[in-house]
Scaffold this motif. Structure first.
Motif, mmCIF file in Angstrom:
data_model
loop_
_atom_site.group_PDB
_atom_site.id
_atom_site.type_symbol
_atom_site.label_atom_id
_atom_site.label_comp_id
_atom_site.label_asym_id
_atom_site.label_seq_id
_atom_site.Cartn_x
_atom_site.Cartn_y
_atom_site.Cartn_z
ATOM 1 N N ARG A 1 71.741 11.898 70.808
ATOM 2 C CA ARG A 1 72.092 13.370 71.376
ATOM 3 C C ARG A 1 71.515 14.000 70.159
ATOM 4 O O ARG A 1 70.429 14.982 70.307
ATOM 5 C CB ARG A 1 73.110 13.790 71.845
ATOM 6 C CG ARG A 1 73.510 13.153 73.169
ATOM 7 C CD ARG A 1 74.854 13.882 73.936
ATOM 8 N NE ARG A 1 75.783 13.777 73.260
ATOM 9 C CZ ARG A 1 76.795 12.999 73.390
ATOM 10 N NH1 ARG A 1 76.584 12.049 73.991
ATOM 11 N NH2 ARG A 1 77.784 13.111 72.357
ATOM 12 N N GLN A 2 71.930 14.113 69.004
ATOM 13 C CA GLN A 2 71.361 15.033 68.092
ATOM 14 C C GLN A 2 70.087 14.752 67.531
ATOM 15 O O GLN A 2 69.268 15.666 67.271
ATOM 16 C CB GLN A 2 72.572 14.716 66.955
ATOM 17 C CG GLN A 2 73.712 15.343 66.909
ATOM 18 C CD GLN A 2 74.879 15.025 65.862
ATOM 19 O OE1 GLN A 2 74.365 14.368 64.862
ATOM 20 N NE2 GLN A 2 76.130 15.583 65.839
ATOM 21 N N ASP B 1 67.723 16.292 70.221
ATOM 22 C CA ASP B 1 67.702 17.811 69.985
ATOM 23 C C ASP B 1 66.819 17.985 68.808
ATOM 24 O O ASP B 1 66.058 19.068 68.837
ATOM 25 C CB ASP B 1 69.270 18.373 69.866
ATOM 26 C CG ASP B 1 69.980 17.999 71.135
ATOM 27 O OD1 ASP B 1 69.540 17.941 72.135
ATOM 28 O OD2 ASP B 1 71.070 18.089 71.056
#
Length: 247
Positions: free
Chosen positions: A175-176, A179
């Motif tokens: 997810r990081q 992003d």
């Protein structure tokens, strides 16, 4: 021969009719219709046969002893009930069987024991059939044990819509990383339109352009590196002077 005797003794499953008598049946001649020779329900050794051969009236039956037939009930023109009874005296009789005539067709009315026996047999047959069907669905394997396998189970499973497997959630690192990539792409390629609310018309985004530096400054910056490179290097120190040795 045994089969024929059993068929004759069990009169509950048969019926008899003479189509020639049906249009003219009435309470006065229904006993004559019942006493036909082809009727399997009629006993030729009864008192009615004796009275008929002697050409006497049915009132003489009260003075005789033995088996006789009487008209018990009449509902013209469709229903007549005849009773077979054992007369022991002028006032004492024992009912033996009842016969009902519906639209000229003669049937024997079942007795109470036969009705109960038939109902019990039907119930037992239904229960036995249910157990047999249940046993046909039972399966056993030493490693699995017992289980039920129904015939339409496979069809139901095929008819059911296949449920989609749930995707595993992403990890925190994924997810990081995503992003970060999205922010990088957004900074490089900013959106030209944005939508304030769902369903509204998109509005163009005003992009502020940074002022370009003047051309003179660019040329000066290009020249500075060349000037610095062409600058002379500082002079090196001269070698030390040689002195004459004293002798």
């Amino acid at each position: 021969l045994a089969i024929f005797v059993h068929f004759v003794d069990n009169l509950l499953g048969i019926s008899w009719v003479d189509s020639g008598w049906v249009p003219i049946l009435n309470p006065g001649n229904v006993l004559d219709y019942f006493s036909e020779r082809s009727n399997p329900f009629y006993d030729r050794t009864c008192n009615n046969e004796v009275v008929k051969m002697q050409r006497l009236t049915l009132e003489h039956l009260n003075q005789m002893v033995g088996v006789e037939y009487i008209l018990l009930h009449a509902q013209e023109p469709i229903l007549y009930i005849i009773r077979k009874q054992q007369r022991q005296s002028s006032t004492q009789v024992i009912p033996l069987a009842d016969y009902y005539i519906i639209a000229g067709v003669v049937y024997q009315a079942p007795d109470l024991g036969t009705v109960i026996s038939s109902r019990v047999l039907s119930a037992v047959h239904g229960i036995q059939s249910a157990f047999d069907e249940a046993m046909s669905y039972c399966r056993y394997h030493p490693s699995k044990g017992y289980w039920w396998h129904f015939k339409d189970q496979e069809e139901r499973e095929k008819a059911k819509p296949k449920s989609k497997k749930k995707e595993e959630p992403s990890s925190l690192f994924q997810r990081q990383r995503v992003d970060t990539l999205l922010l990088d792409l957004r900074s490089k390629f900013p959106p030209t339109f944005y939508q304030p609310k769902p369903g509204e018309k998109p509005i163009p985004v005003e992009v502020k352009k940074e002022p370009e530096p003047p051309t003179e400054t660019i040329k000066q910056e290009e020249r500075e590196p060349g000037t610095k490179a062409s600058a002379p290097a500082p002079p090196s120190k001269p070698p030390p002077e040689k002195r004459a040795r004293l002798q």
